[in-house]
Design a protein around this motif. Sequence first.
Motif, PDB file in Angstrom:
ATOM      1  N   GLY A 122       0.837  -1.128   0.250  1.00 54.93           N
ATOM      2  CA  GLY A 122       0.017   0.004  -0.025  1.00 54.93           C
ATOM      3  C   GLY A 122       0.937   1.411  -0.053  1.00 54.93           C
ATOM      4  O   GLY A 122       0.845   1.995  -0.951  1.00 54.93           O
ATOM      5  N   THR A 171      -1.185  -9.703   3.697  1.00 53.91           N
ATOM      6  CA  THR A 171      -1.264  -9.658   4.796  1.00 53.91           C
ATOM      7  C   THR A 171       0.206 -10.554   5.459  1.00 53.91           C
ATOM      8  O   THR A 171       0.792 -10.149   6.297  1.00 53.91           O
ATOM      9  N   ARG A 193      -3.683  11.062   3.498  1.00 60.52           N
ATOM     10  CA  ARG A 193      -4.906  10.903   3.492  1.00 60.52           C
ATOM     11  C   ARG A 193      -5.635  12.308   3.477  1.00 60.52           C
ATOM     12  O   ARG A 193      -6.596  12.323   2.743  1.00 60.52           O
ATOM     13  N   ASP A 216      -8.302   7.294   1.782  1.00 62.62           N
ATOM     14  CA  ASP A 216      -7.017   6.535   1.664  1.00 62.62           C
ATOM     15  C   ASP A 216      -6.494   6.148   0.222  1.00 62.62           C
ATOM     16  O   ASP A 216      -7.176   5.375  -0.427  1.00 62.62           O
ATOM     17  N   ALA A 219      -5.059   2.893  -0.889  1.00 59.55           N
ATOM     18  CA  ALA A 219      -5.818   2.094  -1.035  1.00 59.55           C
ATOM     19  C   ALA A 219      -6.548   2.069  -2.655  1.00 59.55           C
ATOM     20  O   ALA A 219      -7.186   1.289  -3.044  1.00 59.55           O
ATOM     21  N   THR A 232      -5.896  -1.153  -5.247  1.00 54.76           N
ATOM     22  CA  THR A 232      -7.180  -2.075  -4.551  1.00 54.76           C
ATOM     23  C   THR A 232      -6.966  -3.418  -4.015  1.00 54.76           C
ATOM     24  O   THR A 232      -6.183  -4.094  -4.792  1.00 54.76           O
ATOM     25  N   ARG A 266      -4.697  -3.415   2.178  1.00 54.58           N
ATOM     26  CA  ARG A 266      -5.142  -2.640   3.462  1.00 54.58           C
ATOM     27  C   ARG A 266      -4.015  -2.070   4.001  1.00 54.58           C
ATOM     28  O   ARG A 266      -3.383  -2.818   4.566  1.00 54.58           O
ATOM     29  N   GLU A 273      -2.790  -0.136   6.331  1.00 59.45           N
ATOM     30  CA  GLU A 273      -2.857  -0.104   7.710  1.00 59.45           C
ATOM     31  C   GLU A 273      -2.179  -1.625   8.505  1.00 59.45           C
ATOM     32  O   GLU A 273      -1.964  -1.389   9.550  1.00 59.45           O
ATOM     33  N   ILE A 274      -2.383  -2.482   7.649  1.00 50.71           N
ATOM     34  CA  ILE A 274      -1.769  -3.860   8.345  1.00 50.71           C
ATOM     35  C   ILE A 274      -0.579  -3.717   9.045  1.00 50.71           C
ATOM     36  O   ILE A 274      -0.169  -4.149  10.017  1.00 50.71           O
ATOM     37  N   GLU A 312      -0.655  -1.562  12.216  1.00 51.78           N
ATOM     38  CA  GLU A 312      -1.359  -2.544  13.512  1.00 51.78           C
ATOM     39  C   GLU A 312      -0.452  -3.544  13.847  1.00 51.78           C
ATOM     40  O   GLU A 312      -0.551  -3.741  15.233  1.00 51.78           O
TER      41      GLU A 312
END
Length: 360
Positions: A154, A241, A307, A324, A327, A331, A334, A336-337, A340
Motif C-alpha cells: 500500500g 497480509t 490521506r 486512503d 488503497a 485496490t 489495506r 494499515e496492516i 497495526e
Amino acid sequence: MSCVYFIPYNSDKSLLKRIVEVFKRAHFDKIFQKDDIVAIKLHMGELDNTAFVRPIYVRKVYDFLRELGAKPFLTDTTTLYRGSRGTAVDYLYTAMWNGFDFAPIIIADGLGGASGLEIEVNGRHYKKVKIAEAIANVEKMVVISHFKGHEVTGFGGAIKNLGMGCSIKEGKLSMHSNAIPVIKEKYCTGCRKCLLVCPVDAIHMDGKLAVIDEDKCIGCGECIGFCPFNAIKVLWNASFTSLMEKMVEHAIASVKGKQVVYINLLMDISPECDCYPKSRGAIVPDIGILISDDPVSIDQASFDLVRESPGDYRFFEGDVRNKDKFALIHTGIRPEIQLEYAEKLGMGERKYVLKKVGRD
Ligand code: SF4
Ligand code: SF4
C-alpha cells in the motif's frame, strides 16, 4: 504518545536548515557522539527512477553527523530481482549515478546479498531472522525514507525501509514468496553462472538448462541476482497480509537494541516504489518532512497527512480529501496492516503528537 516533528514543504526557511533545527530541538543530536559509527539507511533509487530520496537531504544529515564527530556511512541492501541493484557492485554504480557520491557507502548484505546475522524476534512467522551484516553490527542509525505508494504494502515508509531494506536476499524471498525460485527455461542459456554462486549446490545442468533441486534449495535468492539473463524468477505469491507481517518482524529485528532517528520525506509521493526504472507523477502535492524516534508514529503521521491531502487529478476523480489514496490506487490492499502489526509487537505507537516546525 510519541512526538512527530513536521516541517511543512512550504516553509518560511530552507527545509535543510529545519532538519538540523529539529535534531537539536528534540535532542537527537545528543545520540550521536564522537567516533560513533552511524548507518544512514536509505533506498538510493533504481536506475532511471526519478522519485527516490533527493541526495541533498541525505547530504545535510551526513554533514551534520560529521560535524558532531560521528562516522556516518550510507547503506542499503541488494534487491531480490535482478535490476540495477541486484549485486553490491551494481548497486554502487547505481548509487553513484543517482548522486550519492559524497559519502562512504556500504552495501550491507555483501556482494551477492547473503551476508547477514541472525536476530531473535519471536514473531508470528519467524523466531529469528537474518539482518544484513553491516546494519546488524551498528548501534546507531538514521533511517531516511521516501514516503510513497507501494504495490504490495500500500505505502512504503520507515517500516518498509527497515523490514525489506535491511534484510538479506533470503529474507526478501521468504517475505515475497511461498516457494523457491524457478528457472525460466526460454531465457536460460546454460552459462552455469548460477551453479557457481549457489551455496548448497542446489543447481545442476540438464543438458543446456539449469535445474533447481527443490529439496536442496534453502531459498537464499543469491542465484537470482547473478544470472546475467534474468532467467531465474521469484514467484511473487505471498499474501499481502503475510508479506506485511513478515516485513514488520524483519523491521523489528533490524533496530533491536539500537538508537534510531527516523526521517520521512513526503515529497514526490509516487504511486509505486522507487524500484521501478521510470518516472511517475506525484499523487498528492508535496507535504514536507517528518522526524521522530518512533517508526510507527512517523509512518502513521505520514499516512494521515497523505490521506488529508487533496489528490492529483491525474490519479483520482473527484474530491479524495480524507480518503486512503493508496488503497484507491492499489485496490485490495489495506496498508494499515503494517501499522497495526508493528504496534501490536511493540515497535511503536500509532497515536502521536504532531509538532509543526516553523511557519507555512
Ligand atoms: S545463470 Fe541463468 S542463464 Fe546461466 S545457467 Fe543459470 S539460470 Fe541459466
Ligand atoms: S538455488 Fe536456492 S539455494 Fe541455490 S542460490 Fe538459488 S535460492 Fe540459493
